[in-house]
Write a protein that holds these residues in place. Structure first.
Motif, PDB file in Angstrom:
ATOM      1  N   CYS A  82      -0.044   3.542   2.762  1.00 33.64           N
ATOM      2  CA  CYS A  82      -0.999   2.805   2.149  1.00 33.64           C
ATOM      3  C   CYS A  82      -1.958   2.696   2.912  1.00 33.64           C
ATOM      4  O   CYS A  82      -3.068   2.550   3.176  1.00 33.64           O
ATOM      5  CB  CYS A  82      -1.483   1.616   1.142  1.00 33.64           C
ATOM      6  N   THR A  83      -1.409   1.202   4.111  1.00 35.18           N
ATOM      7  CA  THR A  83      -2.139   0.920   5.286  1.00 35.18           C
ATOM      8  C   THR A  83      -2.866   2.222   5.838  1.00 35.18           C
ATOM      9  O   THR A  83      -3.717   2.717   6.867  1.00 35.18           O
ATOM     10  CB  THR A  83      -2.047   0.153   5.796  1.00 35.18           C
ATOM     11  N   GLU A  84      -1.600   3.031   6.655  1.00 30.82           N
ATOM     12  CA  GLU A  84      -2.123   4.438   6.828  1.00 30.82           C
ATOM     13  C   GLU A  84      -3.241   5.169   6.169  1.00 30.82           C
ATOM     14  O   GLU A  84      -4.307   5.662   6.840  1.00 30.82           O
ATOM     15  CB  GLU A  84      -0.616   5.178   7.605  1.00 30.82           C
ATOM     16  N   HIS A  85      -3.864   5.454   5.114  1.00 30.63           N
ATOM     17  CA  HIS A  85      -4.530   6.033   4.552  1.00 30.63           C
ATOM     18  C   HIS A  85      -5.427   5.324   4.212  1.00 30.63           C
ATOM     19  O   HIS A  85      -6.444   5.837   3.384  1.00 30.63           O
ATOM     20  CB  HIS A  85      -3.882   7.008   2.823  1.00 30.63           C
ATOM     21  N   GLY A  86      -5.586   3.951   4.635  1.00 28.39           N
ATOM     22  CA  GLY A  86      -6.686   3.214   4.388  1.00 28.39           C
ATOM     23  C   GLY A  86      -6.569   2.585   2.940  1.00 28.39           C
ATOM     24  O   GLY A  86      -7.592   2.320   2.754  1.00 28.39           O
ATOM     25  N   ILE A  87      -5.651   2.791   2.666  1.00 24.85           N
ATOM     26  CA  ILE A  87      -5.497   1.890   0.888  1.00 24.85           C
ATOM     27  C   ILE A  87      -5.531   0.902   1.005  1.00 24.85           C
ATOM     28  O   ILE A  87      -4.696   0.351   1.355  1.00 24.85           O
ATOM     29  CB  ILE A  87      -4.946   3.173  -0.014  1.00 24.85           C
ATOM     30  N   ILE A  88      -6.335   0.308  -0.036  1.00 26.14           N
ATOM     31  CA  ILE A  88      -5.825  -1.679  -0.465  1.00 26.14           C
ATOM     32  C   ILE A  88      -4.624  -1.471  -0.997  1.00 26.14           C
ATOM     33  O   ILE A  88      -5.043  -1.259  -1.931  1.00 26.14           O
ATOM     34  CB  ILE A  88      -7.699  -2.548  -0.741  1.00 26.14           C
ATOM     35  N   ALA A  89      -3.477  -2.618  -1.060  1.00 28.67           N
ATOM     36  CA  ALA A  89      -2.442  -2.881  -1.427  1.00 28.67           C
ATOM     37  C   ALA A  89      -2.583  -3.765  -2.108  1.00 28.67           C
ATOM     38  O   ALA A  89      -2.713  -5.070  -1.171  1.00 28.67           O
ATOM     39  CB  ALA A  89      -1.124  -2.183  -0.812  1.00 28.67           C
ATOM     40  N   LEU A  90      -2.948  -3.640  -3.618  1.00 30.84           N
ATOM     41  CA  LEU A  90      -2.758  -5.589  -4.615  1.00 30.84           C
ATOM     42  C   LEU A  90      -1.860  -5.787  -5.068  1.00 30.84           C
ATOM     43  O   LEU A  90      -1.059  -5.169  -5.549  1.00 30.84           O
ATOM     44  CB  LEU A  90      -4.344  -5.539  -4.656  1.00 30.84           C
ATOM     45  N   ASN A  91      -1.274  -7.258  -5.512  1.00 31.40           N
ATOM     46  CA  ASN A  91      -0.747  -7.505  -6.527  1.00 31.40           C
ATOM     47  C   ASN A  91      -0.678  -9.268  -6.387  1.00 31.40           C
ATOM     48  O   ASN A  91      -1.945  -9.289  -6.552  1.00 31.40           O
ATOM     49  CB  ASN A  91       1.017  -7.529  -6.347  1.00 31.40           C
ATOM     50  N   THR A  92      -0.195  -9.793  -7.939  1.00 32.92           N
ATOM     51  CA  THR A  92      -0.477 -10.753  -8.112  1.00 32.92           C
ATOM     52  C   THR A  92       1.200 -11.186  -8.850  1.00 32.92           C
ATOM     53  O   THR A  92       1.677 -11.790  -8.964  1.00 32.92           O
ATOM     54  CB  THR A  92      -0.746 -10.930  -9.843  1.00 32.92           C
ATOM     55  N   PRO A  93       1.197 -12.350  -6.624  1.00 33.14           N
ATOM     56  CA  PRO A  93       2.389 -12.714  -6.389  1.00 33.14           C
ATOM     57  C   PRO A  93       2.350 -13.540  -7.112  1.00 33.14           C
ATOM     58  O   PRO A  93       3.919 -14.418  -7.312  1.00 33.14           O
ATOM     59  CB  PRO A  93       2.772 -12.973  -5.439  1.00 33.14           C
TER      60      PRO A  93
END
Ligand code: NAD
Ligand code: MLT
Length: 540
Positions: A82-93
């Motif tokens: 995701c980081t390599e594609h510039g995509i923000i990864a989110l979760n609700t920990p």
């Protein structure tokens, strides 16, 4: 913008997105391959535990900006990709901790008190309670593997019913064990040998995968009971089934499989099997840990707010951003200021830069979130260079690709301001151009020094930076030109140089305006007598 949801979240959360103008598609019950095909054209993807976000999906995702995991575990997301594609990864920990902890406790009762077998017996007309005599939990020892958020909740609750709690977690400090009143096991073996009940609460990683296999199961007390409401694959499924059949493990309760079924299809609509479904005294729930009304609402709302923020380019706590222990709200105004300082540079100066030094002064120097503030500055700089695809997750990589070195320094010494961001741009022709800013009150961003001119200028979205001779009449001429073009001046601030008897006094004005300023107006201002240079700073 378009958002794809591949696993169900609360209806109110879907509505939240639609109310904000997003085009939302709920694409539930589809195979991984179908999702990978379908992802084209979506700006964000919302998933739970079944959809896998890896290279095959990302390769097809032509405009994906954010992936939101409505839940805790991120083992189904390839964060690096995701980081390599510039995509923000989110979760609700934290949103479903209580629910998951409570299920683990419920399953603990299940493996000691034969509740499920007895229920099934009664429904087939068998009321012989002697067949379902169980064991009390009070006085027994629970061994918790992974004393993180959920492991701690389970410890608290099971201690509350009188169990002795021991735990194995090599990554947390002794102080936490002491605080929870849980005895620390130095090795996993120590826990295995002492526990009457083992409950797992680690993430699924290369290290934890199959951490409980045949060898570990046979180090346990004979008749041990096991609960896994964390992740499938932490226990080797075949080895556990064998140990149950052989009686080494008296009972197990499992909420998660290594390979998960679809949780949206009706019976008969999918082929799914697992060795544990056929093992004796193995009680299985279909990944129910987070399935409470409260947790569903919390994870759904949590993730849609994060995805909305990420799509709007706001600062949100992402998995693939530097982690810090402080409050996001506290650093937000500084992030916004830093981004504006970054944006200013190439709007005010043409000279390429080889290095940027970001120095944090005062209380800010103590804040663990400065790396995120620095990322904001990089984002601003890159946006000023015309990069529209930069985000918090790829700013550092993009800056490096541009050959610009960014260094962060800190000093707690306070000069004039309690908190100061000092930015030095090292230009290719050997100059050091400085912009300093601070935040007054909760969120008033102020530039206190610009390219060597001291000032005190609260920032707005559009500012004309005008360098002029510091002689009578120039301000009047600037105001007249702007007035003639119907441009309202919201505020004007000056920094001055060389006024003390020099024959070349000049000033730097920051003029905040409320209407768009065209290139023709900039040219007219630039040509006015006494004006040396005009730059339009568009800061949002
Ligand atoms: P957490 O990150 O707060 O805690 C995990 C703990 O495991 C950490 O303290 C870490 O130090 C420890 N750990 C890591 N590797 C370890 C190892 N090799 N040995 C021992 N300890 C180790 O996570 P959490 O929020 O408590 O979640 C725990 C698990 O529960 C995760 O796998 C999560 O995906 C899962 N979960 C399941 C459900 C469900 O519906 N069943 C719901 C929520 C979370
Ligand atoms: C989680 O990691 O949050 C859980 O697995 C719950 C879920 O997503 O169903």
């Amino acid at each position: 913008m378009k958002i794809l949801i591949t696993e169900s979240i609360a209806d109110e959360s879907v509505k939240y997105l639609k109310d904000r103008g997003y085009e939302v598609e709920e694409y539930l019950g589809h195979t991984q391959e179908e999702i990978e095909e379908h992802i084209k054209g979506f700006d964000a993807l919302i998933i739970r535990s079944a959809t896998k976000v890896g290279e095959p999906l990302l390769a097809n995702a032509d405009c994906l900006k954010a992936v939101g995991r409505a839940g805790t575990g991120i083992d189904n997301i390839d964060v690096k990709a995701c980081t390599e594609h510039g995509i923000i990864a989110l979760n609700t920990p934290t949103a479903n901790n209580i629910a998951a902890g409570e299920l683990a406790v419920g399953l603990a009762f299940c493996v000691f008190r034969n509740i499920c077998d007895a229920n099934e017996g009664v429904h087939t007309g068998d009321f012989r309670r002697g067949n379902w005599t169980g064991y009390e939990l009070e006085g027994k020892t629970v061994g918790i593997i992974g004393l993180g958020r959920i492991g701690s909740i389970v410890a608290r609750k099971l201690k509350g019913i009188g169990m002795n709690a021991i735990a194995y977690d090599p990554y947390i400090p002794a102080e936490k064990f002491d605080r929870l009143g849980v005895r620390r096991c130095q090795t996993l073996d120590e826990l295995l040998m002492e526990a009457d009940l083992i409950t797992l609460h680690t993430p699924k990683t290369k290290e934890t995968y199959n951490m409980i296999a045949k060898e570990q199961l046979y180090k346990c007390k004979r008749g041990v009971r096991i609960v896994n409401a964390a992740r499938g694959g932490l226990i080797n499924e075949q080895d556990l089934a064998d140990a149950l059949a052989e009686g080494q493990v008296a009972a197990a309760a499992i909420d998660v499989f290594d390979k998960e079924p679809s949780y949206n299809r009706k019976p008969g609509e999918q082929e799914f099997d697992n060795v544990l479904i056929h093992a004796p005294h193995c009680y299985i729930t279909p990944h129910l840990g987070a399935s409470t009304v409260e947790a569903t609402a919390k994870v759904g709302q949590g993730i849609v707010e994060l995805v909305d923020g990420a799509l709007k380019g706001e600062l949100v706590a992402a998995i693939n951003m530097p982690q810090f222990s402080g409050s996001m709200e506290e650093i937000k105004p500084y992030c916004s200021l830093a981004e504006k300082i970054g944006r200013m540079y190439f709007q005010a100066e043409n000279m390429p830069i080889k290095k940027v030094e970001v120095r944090y002064r005062g209380e800010l120097a103590e804040n663990s979130g400065t790396s995120i503030i620095t990322l904001s500055l990089m984002m601003g700089l890159l946006k000023g260079m015309g990069n529209d695809h930069v985000s918090y997750v790829n700013a550092a990589e993009n800056i490096e690709e541009c050959g610009i070195e960014v260094v962060e320094t800190k000093t707690d010494s306070i000069q004039k301001y309690n908190n100061l961001i000092n930015v030095v741009f090292f230009t290719e022709d050997g100059r050091e151009l400085k912009i300093n800013g601070t935040v007054f009150g909760p969120d008033t961003e102020v530039i206190v020094s610009f390219f060597g001119y001291e000032m005190n200028c609260p920032l707005s979205s559009t500012v004309l930076a005008i360098k002029n001779n510091d002689v009578p009449g120039v301000i009047g001429r600037i105001a007249t030109i702007l007035g003639k073009h119907n441009i309202n001046i919201a505020s004007m601030h000056w920094g001055r140089k060389n006024q003390d008897g020099s024959d070349n006094p000049h000033a730097q004005a920051f003029v905040a305006v409320e209407q768009a300023v065209s290139k023709d107006i900039i040219d007219e201002l630039s040509a006015a007598e006494g004006v040396l240079r005009v730059s339009l700073l568009e800061l949002e």
